[in-house]
Design a protein around this motif. Structure first.
Motif, PDB file in Angstrom:
ATOM      1  N   THR A 100       1.034  -1.215  -0.088  1.00 16.25           N
ATOM      2  CA  THR A 100      -0.017  -0.058   0.011  1.00 16.25           C
ATOM      3  C   THR A 100       1.026   1.201   0.041  1.00 16.25           C
ATOM      4  O   THR A 100       0.413   2.214  -0.645  1.00 16.25           O
ATOM      5  N   ASN A 101       2.060   1.347   0.726  1.00 17.69           N
ATOM      6  CA  ASN A 101       2.738   2.490   1.031  1.00 17.69           C
ATOM      7  C   ASN A 101       3.434   2.857  -0.508  1.00 17.69           C
ATOM      8  O   ASN A 101       4.060   3.827  -0.545  1.00 17.69           O
ATOM      9  N   LYS A 109       0.350   4.940  -2.727  1.00 13.45           N
ATOM     10  CA  LYS A 109      -0.672   5.964  -2.259  1.00 13.45           C
ATOM     11  C   LYS A 109      -1.136   6.720  -3.004  1.00 13.45           C
ATOM     12  O   LYS A 109      -2.155   7.436  -3.257  1.00 13.45           O
ATOM     13  N   ILE A 123      -4.329   5.465  -4.941  1.00 11.40           N
ATOM     14  CA  ILE A 123      -5.278   5.434  -4.193  1.00 11.40           C
ATOM     15  C   ILE A 123      -5.729   6.711  -4.164  1.00 11.40           C
ATOM     16  O   ILE A 123      -7.305   7.123  -4.211  1.00 11.40           O
ATOM     17  N   LEU A 166      -7.782   7.768  -7.246  1.00 11.10           N
ATOM     18  CA  LEU A 166      -9.017   7.198  -7.416  1.00 11.10           C
ATOM     19  C   LEU A 166     -10.182   7.771  -6.453  1.00 11.10           C
ATOM     20  O   LEU A 166     -11.212   8.018  -6.425  1.00 11.10           O
ATOM     21  N   LYS A 167      -9.829   8.283  -5.129  1.00  6.28           N
ATOM     22  CA  LYS A 167     -10.220   8.746  -3.835  1.00  6.28           C
ATOM     23  C   LYS A 167     -10.968  10.218  -4.498  1.00  6.28           C
ATOM     24  O   LYS A 167     -12.175  10.519  -4.297  1.00  6.28           O
ATOM     25  N   ILE A 173     -12.621   2.988  -0.693  1.00  7.13           N
ATOM     26  CA  ILE A 173     -11.337   3.124  -1.155  1.00  7.13           C
ATOM     27  C   ILE A 173     -10.483   4.141  -0.167  1.00  7.13           C
ATOM     28  O   ILE A 173      -8.983   3.809  -0.093  1.00  7.13           O
ATOM     29  N   ALA A 177      -8.422   1.924   1.929  1.00  4.69           N
ATOM     30  CA  ALA A 177      -7.341   1.314   1.366  1.00  4.69           C
ATOM     31  C   ALA A 177      -5.961   1.339   2.048  1.00  4.69           C
ATOM     32  O   ALA A 177      -5.157   0.420   1.794  1.00  4.69           O
ATOM     33  N   VAL A 178      -5.722   2.670   2.306  1.00 12.50           N
ATOM     34  CA  VAL A 178      -4.407   3.179   2.940  1.00 12.50           C
ATOM     35  C   VAL A 178      -4.284   2.282   4.194  1.00 12.50           C
ATOM     36  O   VAL A 178      -2.953   2.021   4.602  1.00 12.50           O
ATOM     37  N   ASN A 179      -5.059   1.684   4.829  1.00 12.29           N
ATOM     38  CA  ASN A 179      -4.779   0.959   6.105  1.00 12.29           C
ATOM     39  C   ASN A 179      -4.829  -0.530   5.642  1.00 12.29           C
ATOM     40  O   ASN A 179      -4.531  -1.330   6.933  1.00 12.29           O
ATOM     41  N   TYR A 180      -4.485  -0.875   4.525  1.00 13.58           N
ATOM     42  CA  TYR A 180      -4.475  -2.180   4.350  1.00 13.58           C
ATOM     43  C   TYR A 180      -3.036  -2.423   3.951  1.00 13.58           C
ATOM     44  O   TYR A 180      -2.204  -1.410   3.768  1.00 13.58           O
TER      45      TYR A 180
END
Lengths: 204, 204
Positions: free
Chosen positions: A188-189, A192, A195, A198-199, B155, B158-161
């Protein structure tokens, strides 16, 4: 585009590190070696900046002093090292880079670039490593005994690595390494920005 | 033998979570679903302890109160949840387990079992998700608009995944998920016993 990932691979002698990397790089994965700097003389067929960056001893020692190397080592009277700038520029292009280095070098890289991913290759057992070192037939008993002792010391550093692969079956070890290279790109990192994109997009 | 790993997969509706897991589990990888508990009535062909653990509402609520569930949710008037004991026993056998759950459930699992690996499946873009939801043809405009709004909200979690996979090409997404499952088994902290075994063995 996501930045490339720096992988560092270490292993005791006889664990198949070179072959695993050679086979992994032959696959269509996003991974390349970094060009090292060295003080050894250029050989026939070698090209500056492709085979190595060829340096004088004075130039190399200045690079060390100026902190321009991620790691370096001396072998048979010549320096070998990884120029930080070269690695950073390659990663900037989204290209993953792999360094094949000893544990001291690996620790130094992790210190300078904590986001680097460290992979240690283990033998299935010490008996099997012993057998493989004998099978190579290139070293006498004394050297093999030294290599085994060195291997035991190195393996105790494996706990500081992110991943360990057991080279029991060569093709499986290659697949295991490729899985690690692939999986790390989904962390995930490292995604970012995607993400966020998309967000922040609202349909209609 | 190393203990199994708990994987948690979440995704907004229309991101292909079910298909990706179905195709991944059809491969010969070390991964299985956990048997859930539910209050819904047993259907023809279902078996207690295989399809579900069938519980009365009272029994289920006692499980919640006693902290016996890793997560639970209510859907169409019935409870569904993951019994912690079942998961732990499966992991003890060295079997990896995957849970397909919503973000709230995933957060709860990570709280109770921090070593769980959380994977979020993303759409290639919100426009593409919009297109896919329309293509299913099962929902009206209002429901689709709601699902997209919900997707945007999800979404942002998602950063917490631990990992994110983009489901652009289904087969690639399956391969990506399998790479994560494989790679996680090589994490050093899951292989410390093996390293210790090697370290403590002296040849001759």
């Amino acid at each position: 585009m996501a930045k490339g990932i720096l992988f560092v691979v270490s292993a005791p002698a006889g664990c198949g590190k070179d072959t695993i990397l050679e086979k992994a790089l032959a696959k269509e994965i996003n991974l390349c070696y970094s060009v090292s700097a060295t003080t050894r003389a250029m050989r026939a067929g070698e090209t500056e900046g492709i085979s190595y960056y060829f340096k004088t001893r004075e130039e190399f020692e200045k690079m060390i002093a100026d902190g321009e190397l991620l790691e370096h080592t001396e072998y048979c009277g010549n320096y070998y090292g990884t120029p930080k700038q070269t690695v950073l520029e390659t990663l900037e292009l989204g290209q993953n880079v792999v360094l094949k280095i000893e544990i001291e070098g690996a620790e130094n890289v992790k210190k300078l670039m904590p986001e680097a991913v460290l992979v240690f290759i283990l033998p299935p057992s010490m008996q099997e490593l012993d057998r493989r070192l004998h099978k190579r037939g290139t070293e006498d008993e004394e050297t093999i005994a030294k290599r085994l002792k060195q291997a035991e010391k190195e393996i105790s550093f494996a706990v500081n690595y992110d991943y360990v692969i057991v080279n029991d079956d060569l093709n499986k070890a290659v697949r295991d390494f490729v899985a690690i290279v692939d999986a790390e790109s989904f962390r995930t990192n490292r995604n970012k920005e995607y993400i966020d994109l998309l967000k922040n997009f609202t349909v209609k």
